[in-house]
Write a protein that holds these residues in place. Structure first.
Motif, PDB file in Angstrom:
ATOM      1  N   UNK A 129      -6.201   4.119   2.515  1.00  0.00           N
ATOM      2  CA  UNK A 129      -5.789   3.449   3.779  1.00  0.00           C
ATOM      3  C   UNK A 129      -4.452   3.674   4.722  1.00  0.00           C
ATOM      4  N   UNK A 130      -3.080   3.971   3.993  1.00  0.00           N
ATOM      5  CA  UNK A 130      -2.284   4.876   4.537  1.00  0.00           C
ATOM      6  C   UNK A 130      -1.674   6.108   3.378  1.00  0.00           C
ATOM      7  N   UNK A 131      -1.449   7.204   4.090  1.00  0.00           N
ATOM      8  CA  UNK A 131      -1.213   8.405   3.530  1.00  0.00           C
ATOM      9  C   UNK A 131       0.186   8.881   4.113  1.00  0.00           C
ATOM     10  N   UNK A 132       1.107   9.169   3.412  1.00  0.00           N
ATOM     11  CA  UNK A 132       2.221   9.698   3.770  1.00  0.00           C
ATOM     12  C   UNK A 132       2.406  10.942   3.174  1.00  0.00           C
ATOM     13  N   UNK A 133       2.412  11.912   4.263  1.00  0.00           N
ATOM     14  CA  UNK A 133       2.112  13.322   3.907  1.00  0.00           C
ATOM     15  C   UNK A 133       3.407  14.287   4.249  1.00  0.00           C
ATOM     16  N   UNK A 134       4.361  14.574   3.224  1.00  0.00           N
ATOM     17  CA  UNK A 134       5.255  15.431   3.412  1.00  0.00           C
ATOM     18  C   UNK A 134       6.578  15.213   4.371  1.00  0.00           C
ATOM     19  N   UNK A 135       6.726  13.898   4.286  1.00  0.00           N
ATOM     20  CA  UNK A 135       7.577  13.032   5.396  1.00  0.00           C
ATOM     21  C   UNK A 135       9.054  13.460   5.016  1.00  0.00           C
ATOM     22  N   UNK A 136       9.637  13.811   5.979  1.00  0.00           N
ATOM     23  CA  UNK A 136      11.336  13.802   5.938  1.00  0.00           C
ATOM     24  C   UNK A 136      12.001  13.239   7.153  1.00  0.00           C
ATOM     25  N   UNK A 137      13.066  12.855   6.951  1.00  0.00           N
ATOM     26  CA  UNK A 137      13.760  12.254   7.964  1.00  0.00           C
ATOM     27  C   UNK A 137      15.157  12.541   8.200  1.00  0.00           C
ATOM     28  N   UNK A 138      15.758  13.234   9.153  1.00  0.00           N
ATOM     29  CA  UNK A 138      17.138  13.343   9.213  1.00  0.00           C
ATOM     30  C   UNK A 138      17.768  12.393  10.304  1.00  0.00           C
TER      31      UNK A 138
ATOM     32  N   UNK B 193      -2.786 -14.251  -3.776  1.00  0.00           N
ATOM     33  CA  UNK B 193      -4.056 -14.635  -3.068  1.00  0.00           C
ATOM     34  C   UNK B 193      -4.620 -13.587  -1.864  1.00  0.00           C
ATOM     35  N   UNK B 194      -3.548 -13.058  -1.287  1.00  0.00           N
ATOM     36  CA  UNK B 194      -3.846 -12.057  -0.322  1.00  0.00           C
ATOM     37  C   UNK B 194      -4.288 -10.845  -0.759  1.00  0.00           C
ATOM     38  N   UNK B 195      -3.466 -10.365  -2.012  1.00  0.00           N
ATOM     39  CA  UNK B 195      -4.043  -9.066  -2.735  1.00  0.00           C
ATOM     40  C   UNK B 195      -5.372  -9.197  -3.334  1.00  0.00           C
ATOM     41  N   UNK B 196      -5.712 -10.424  -3.760  1.00  0.00           N
ATOM     42  CA  UNK B 196      -7.073 -10.688  -4.335  1.00  0.00           C
ATOM     43  C   UNK B 196      -8.109 -10.406  -3.527  1.00  0.00           C
ATOM     44  N   UNK B 197      -7.848 -10.774  -2.236  1.00  0.00           N
ATOM     45  CA  UNK B 197      -8.791 -10.604  -1.015  1.00  0.00           C
ATOM     46  C   UNK B 197      -8.878  -8.976  -0.591  1.00  0.00           C
ATOM     47  N   UNK B 198      -8.131  -8.175  -1.047  1.00  0.00           N
ATOM     48  CA  UNK B 198      -8.372  -6.858  -1.098  1.00  0.00           C
ATOM     49  C   UNK B 198      -7.408  -6.351   0.095  1.00  0.00           C
ATOM     50  N   UNK B 199      -6.281  -6.775   0.165  1.00  0.00           N
ATOM     51  CA  UNK B 199      -5.384  -6.498   1.167  1.00  0.00           C
ATOM     52  C   UNK B 199      -4.400  -5.562   0.544  1.00  0.00           C
ATOM     53  N   UNK B 200      -3.655  -4.687   1.397  1.00  0.00           N
ATOM     54  CA  UNK B 200      -2.640  -3.807   0.983  1.00  0.00           C
ATOM     55  C   UNK B 200      -1.194  -4.678   1.011  1.00  0.00           C
ATOM     56  N   UNK B 201      -0.543  -4.694   0.134  1.00  0.00           N
ATOM     57  CA  UNK B 201       0.697  -5.228   0.209  1.00  0.00           C
ATOM     58  C   UNK B 201       1.947  -4.350  -0.408  1.00  0.00           C
TER      59      UNK B 201
ATOM     60  N   UNK C 209      -3.482   2.072  -1.192  1.00  0.00           N
ATOM     61  CA  UNK C 209      -4.983   1.783  -1.091  1.00  0.00           C
ATOM     62  C   UNK C 209      -5.096   0.309  -1.025  1.00  0.00           C
ATOM     63  N   UNK C 210      -6.314  -0.314  -0.512  1.00  0.00           N
ATOM     64  CA  UNK C 210      -6.607  -1.681  -0.246  1.00  0.00           C
ATOM     65  C   UNK C 210      -6.654  -2.265  -1.749  1.00  0.00           C
ATOM     66  N   UNK C 211      -6.288  -3.562  -1.880  1.00  0.00           N
ATOM     67  CA  UNK C 211      -6.184  -4.325  -2.935  1.00  0.00           C
ATOM     68  C   UNK C 211      -5.047  -3.869  -3.889  1.00  0.00           C
ATOM     69  N   UNK C 212      -4.230  -3.026  -3.418  1.00  0.00           N
ATOM     70  CA  UNK C 212      -3.008  -2.778  -4.210  1.00  0.00           C
ATOM     71  C   UNK C 212      -1.814  -3.804  -3.621  1.00  0.00           C
TER      72      UNK C 212
ATOM     73  N   UNK D 246      -3.569 -10.118   8.833  1.00  0.00           N
ATOM     74  CA  UNK D 246      -3.205  -8.583   8.806  1.00  0.00           C
ATOM     75  C   UNK D 246      -4.049  -7.969   7.572  1.00  0.00           C
ATOM     76  N   UNK D 247      -4.577  -6.804   7.594  1.00  0.00           N
ATOM     77  CA  UNK D 247      -5.070  -6.037   6.487  1.00  0.00           C
ATOM     78  C   UNK D 247      -4.092  -5.584   5.527  1.00  0.00           C
ATOM     79  N   UNK D 248      -2.855  -5.239   6.153  1.00  0.00           N
ATOM     80  CA  UNK D 248      -1.713  -4.837   5.469  1.00  0.00           C
ATOM     81  C   UNK D 248      -0.302  -5.697   5.867  1.00  0.00           C
ATOM     82  N   UNK D 249       0.318  -5.986   4.732  1.00  0.00           N
ATOM     83  CA  UNK D 249       1.341  -6.668   4.684  1.00  0.00           C
ATOM     84  C   UNK D 249       2.551  -5.848   4.110  1.00  0.00           C
ATOM     85  N   UNK D 250       3.616  -5.882   5.000  1.00  0.00           N
ATOM     86  CA  UNK D 250       4.762  -5.142   4.681  1.00  0.00           C
ATOM     87  C   UNK D 250       6.088  -6.239   4.585  1.00  0.00           C
ATOM     88  N   UNK D 251       6.334  -6.512   3.306  1.00  0.00           N
ATOM     89  CA  UNK D 251       7.510  -7.673   3.265  1.00  0.00           C
ATOM     90  C   UNK D 251       8.740  -6.949   2.580  1.00  0.00           C
TER      91      UNK D 251
END
Length: 240
Positions: free
Chosen positions: A1-10, A172-180, A25-28, A146-151
């Motif tokens: 669902x979300x892929x982070x590839x070789x991310x760097x930040x200065x 509850x939201x995780x059990x619905x298959x959302x990514x948290x 991935x979903x449900x995690x 939302x399908x994704x929750x960032x807390x």
């Protein structure tokens, strides 16, 4: 669902993220932990498009988020410290967000009802305690299904009852298959909620494990003790 590839930040000469590779991935329900300044917030803001990585790619459903904004409609974000216009009431903030999101679908009112916000809709944001402001932030994060929750430190400042209500909602939201994704300093609060854990330090991912693998490898029953054992082991190794 979300892929982070070789991310760097200065930021100037300071490298706050160094070659990060992660897949969510979903449900995690994934805990992102580490000391202050380890890069957690920068990583979250990169996913949200609030920070542009110096190099690397972030994919949402296999599409790069660079220059995009529609994908954010599928993400609910709860900041560690919510900042809202002082002169608006709680009710006006919620209505403003509905207008901005052009919300036509059914809204998720679970937290609105559980926190009994109806009783204080008339209160200006400037008069609220930190805990009540946190409740407003939580309501807004979940409101649009939302399908994704960032807390980010979601239980910080909440009283024990409100904290328990929020934790039950997360499960509850995780059990619905959302990514948290959750950042937290209170490791004891993560028990029963999370399925994976990521530990960051100095802008790097030091380990990323499922909870089952973590518990099995450390022979511990609690997440906080399991992590402490791993960190102690790594610290011991680095001294040689």
């Amino acid at each position: 669902m979300i892929e982070i590839q070789n991310i760097s930040k200065k930021f100037g000469k300071q490298e706050v993220l160094q070659d990060i590779n992660l897949t969510f991935s979903k449900g995690e329900c994934i805990a992102l932990i580490g000391p202050n300044g380890c890069g957690k917030t920068t990583l979250i803001k990169s996913i949200l498009g609030m920070v542009i990585p110096t190099k690397g790619t972030i994919l949402y459903n296999h599409k790069s988020v660079l220059g995009e904004f529609k994908y954010r409609e599928e993400i609910g974000y709860m900041p560690q410290i919510g900042r809202y216009p002082d002169y608006l009431t709680i009710g006006q903030i919620i209505e403003m967000m509905k207008t901005i999101r052009n919300a036509k679908e059914d809204l998720d009112m679970d937290l609105f009802n559980a926190f009994e916000i109806e009783k204080i809709l008339h209160k200006p944001m400037r008069t609220l305690s930190g805990g009540t402001t946190q409740k407003v932030s939580a309501i807004l994060a979940f409101l649009f299904n939302p399908q994704v929750l960032i807390l980010d430190e979601p239980t910080a400042g909440l009283d024990p009852l409100a904290s328990e209500i929020l934790k039950e909602k997360i499960i509850k939201e995780k059990e619905k298959g959302k990514l948290i994704l959750i950042t937290s300093h209170l490791l004891s609060e993560l028990d029963d909620m999370i399925t994976q854990i990521i530990f960051m330090q100095d802008g790097k991912v030091h380990f990323h494990q499922t909870i089952d693998a973590l518990m099995q490898s450390t022979q511990e029953q609690k997440i906080s003790k399991a992590i402490a054992k791993i960190l102690k082991s790594k610290s011991h190794e680095s001294n040689y």
